[in-house]
Design a protein around this motif. Sequence first.
Motif, mmCIF file in Angstrom:
data_model
loop_
_atom_site.group_PDB
_atom_site.id
_atom_site.type_symbol
_atom_site.label_atom_id
_atom_site.label_comp_id
_atom_site.label_asym_id
_atom_site.label_seq_id
_atom_site.Cartn_x
_atom_site.Cartn_y
_atom_site.Cartn_z
ATOM 1 N N GLN A 1 1.017 -1.317 -0.390
ATOM 2 C CA GLN A 1 -0.108 -0.336 -0.207
ATOM 3 C C GLN A 1 1.084 1.391 -0.118
ATOM 4 O O GLN A 1 1.681 1.778 0.804
ATOM 5 C CB GLN A 1 -1.146 -0.035 1.458
ATOM 6 N N ILE A 2 1.115 2.189 -1.234
ATOM 7 C CA ILE A 2 1.401 3.605 -0.672
ATOM 8 C C ILE A 2 1.176 4.759 -0.229
ATOM 9 O O ILE A 2 -0.220 4.575 -0.349
ATOM 10 C CB ILE A 2 2.044 3.787 -2.464
ATOM 11 N N GLY A 3 1.673 5.088 1.129
ATOM 12 C CA GLY A 3 1.122 5.904 1.751
ATOM 13 C C GLY A 3 1.881 7.685 0.476
ATOM 14 O O GLY A 3 2.243 7.319 -0.253
ATOM 15 N N PHE A 4 0.795 8.533 1.423
ATOM 16 C CA PHE A 4 1.723 9.958 0.809
ATOM 17 C C PHE A 4 2.694 9.791 1.276
ATOM 18 O O PHE A 4 2.918 9.827 2.701
ATOM 19 C CB PHE A 4 0.253 11.407 1.218
ATOM 20 N N PHE B 1 3.725 13.078 3.640
ATOM 21 C CA PHE B 1 3.178 13.314 5.363
ATOM 22 C C PHE B 1 4.511 13.155 5.403
ATOM 23 O O PHE B 1 4.176 12.610 7.085
ATOM 24 C CB PHE B 1 2.347 12.504 5.167
ATOM 25 N N PHE C 1 -2.475 7.380 3.806
ATOM 26 C CA PHE C 1 -2.769 6.063 2.671
ATOM 27 C C PHE C 1 -4.104 6.914 2.217
ATOM 28 O O PHE C 1 -3.993 7.057 0.710
ATOM 29 C CB PHE C 1 -3.271 4.670 2.940
ATOM 30 N N ARG C 2 -5.158 7.672 2.454
ATOM 31 C CA ARG C 2 -6.271 8.005 2.425
ATOM 32 C C ARG C 2 -6.378 9.277 3.108
ATOM 33 O O ARG C 2 -6.409 9.533 3.878
ATOM 34 C CB ARG C 2 -7.327 7.748 2.070
ATOM 35 N N LEU C 3 -6.948 10.327 1.768
ATOM 36 C CA LEU C 3 -7.330 11.743 2.424
ATOM 37 C C LEU C 3 -8.795 12.171 2.246
ATOM 38 O O LEU C 3 -9.067 11.994 1.447
ATOM 39 C CB LEU C 3 -6.793 12.390 2.152
ATOM 40 N N VAL D 1 -7.219 8.898 -2.651
ATOM 41 C CA VAL D 1 -6.743 7.626 -1.850
ATOM 42 C C VAL D 1 -5.412 7.026 -2.868
ATOM 43 O O VAL D 1 -5.251 7.104 -4.191
ATOM 44 C CB VAL D 1 -7.639 6.097 -1.820
#
Lengths: 459, 373
Positions: free
Chosen positions: A106-109, A112, B175-177, B367
């Motif tokens: 799972q890729i994250g931002f 951040f 991972f999502r916002l 996402v």
Amino acid sequence: MDLKKLWEKTLSDIELQISKPNFLTWFKNSRPIEKNEQSGTIIIGVSNNFAKEWIQSKYSKMILEIIRNLDPSINKVDYVVLTDSNINKRIYSENKKSDEQQSAGQIGFIEFAADPETNLHPKYCFKNFVVGSSNELAYAAANAVSKEPGKKYNPLFVYGGTGLGKTHLIQAIGNEILKNFKGRIKVKYVPSEKFVNDVVWAIRTKRMDDIKNKYRTVDVLIIDDIQFIGGKERSEEEFFHTFNILYQNNKQIILSSDRPPSQIPTLEDRLRSRFEGGMIADITYPDYEMKLAIIKNKTLEKNIIFPEEVNHIIAVKIQRNIREIEGIINKLFFYKEFKNNELDAKTTEEIINATLQQNMVNINPQMVIKCVSDFFEINPQDITNKSRRKEVVMPRQIVMFLLRDMLGMSYPDIGDKLGKRDHTTAIHSYNKISGKIMSDKNLNQKIVLIKESINKSRS
Amino acid sequence: MNVIVLKNNLKEALSIISGARKESGNLPILKNFLLETQGEKLKLSSTDLEIGINALISAKIIKEGSLVIPYNIFNQIINNLTSERISLEKKDNSLLITSDNYKAKISTVSKEDFPIIPEIKNKKANFCECESDYFIESLSSVVSACQVSDIRPELSGINFWFKNNEIKLAATDSFRLAEKTMSDKKIDFQFEKEFSFIIPLKTASEIIRIFSLKKDEKIKIFFELNQISVESENIKLFSRLIEGKFPEYEFIIPKDFETEAVMDKNDLVGALKLSGSLSNRLNEVKFITDESFKNIRVFSSSQEFGESEYLLPAKIKGTVAKVIFNWRFILDGLKNLKNQSVFIGFNGEEKASLIKSADDPSYVYIVMPIKSS
């Protein structure tokens, strides 16, 4: 008696008078903030609003009595809620690892990952920065700056090729300063691209004041890859004023770039001279021993150990880019972990060769010629025709060198591609340039830049 | 103290304050709650030192006073009583509970030790006021994206950003916002300058739980440097705020897309649930836009159980997209869309995709994909 001692003594007295749970709940993390000598007031920071209300209404009399016994000059105690408790920060860095493991795939931002206040990534610190002859000077300057920001070497300008640790070093300065001065100094790290974006945004929304507030109120401003600011006039202008204000107020400025100020082509002169006014330190290619040390460091971080010969092969094979070393280690680690095979010299070499070659896929001689001619600002056709003008000869030799070095082409083939020249010409050029690189730092720098632009044009 | 109250009023107030007590920890007093008369009303308060909640109910006050008693015991008694009217009287150090056919005496705890719930003193400077429905709906639409653990304190809450003439609520677990913009048409507010704060996830959940029962009420929100208080006529919820700064997220919201698709919400929900039943441990579901630009093929496979493919009709523009997502993440975002028509903007297999209602710009959900292995 100093304030800290005074409060410590007060606390030990309070502890005797109230129950343990009460003491822990209300006085945990409390600390003195300041003392006003004139009015005889001291200010105590407490962990939250509940504690503040409670202490004020239940314990303030008792505390004042205890304190006055210790220091009669005090006649009032005020309470504030601490806003910078360091407890949170600690949780943050400790749990970082488990966080990364949980999210396989799972890729994250990525944006951040850094601390939102300072933009610094906690993984960069001096402790895991390997020092060798190639970066000694930069490291020493960084170290000095982190001890006395704003006093020595201002601005500090660090330059060197990609993947040699510029970002690591300048972020480490930031992290070290945070550690040394514990919140008393405001640090901000920003890639120059973000700075430019901010300026564009501010112009669009007419909020230049926000930008000024954001960048001119810090004590240490760190800007990465400053060369990208060149040619962007409004950003240069804004940065120029920010620079001046910070500099005049003895605030530390730290910059990094892939080349020295004198070689950033579109940079305004007034900025260039300012960059050159402080300390300029370069980071060059690591030598064998240093690469070995880096490999050992990186593997240790991941809790793995490669056999000595594997380390040796990596150090020899990967010439210049430390980031590449990291990539190779990850690949080898993966191989070891999932195929459950012990690494030996042969597989290591295969894996490295495959990776290096993969990098060269998609590069063709035309791209090399174009990048070189762009760099020297000459016509690409000059490279392949018969001209013997001085400004063409050297670039032509560099093209031959690169075709051999990067693409591994045969000498006759190279000669053929460059205007049907003899293969001995190609051999001569290659030997000449590769010999000169060793002694001529300037030429080396140029070749690195060209290689980078070739790599960039690939995609 | 001597009062007579209706059972249902008491039950409701007990439920409202139930979220703010602490059954374990350093301070045993937090298992209790405070019962006191306030004018013509009876006030119940509880706190866990992060949140404090007060609830006022109407009662017949015969004699004023206050006491502190264990929540669990009192709650059990009140919930099982059959009579409507309950009399509560303090005698010495005990509380007498009397109804038609029941009486009980429970010991009280010293009131002196019960924490004081802080108040926001300056209520003029920074506050906003709106219908509880709208506020609860907006808040609920972002909480699902919030980080549940404490790994990154600044992400374990909902960010409120007061700017110009709107309030932006945002939450992310990196991972999502999710971001919801509350416009000034539906909300009155006043604040000194543009600023933001983060309320803890628990506070947000409590606000939603408590105020979603109270439809058609106005609620007011007051805030200061490190505290917030949410108030309706009879309920007051106080909470600390999370220290730290929410990441600057504006620039990660994609503006342009490689592939744009519009589809029916129910179709997509069905596709996700069906595919999800055969997805692997990571909840991977693969979206591939058809080359005919009329369908999205949704694939899932699990080594253990098998695989599936779903053909989802959609209007598609741009290049062929091929992206893997955690289907639960997508579903979380979809739940908050009001309209039937859903827009998804894809940006390749490694960049964030954006989901929103095709004609409602006030809510966006972005996402990140799962890397294909």
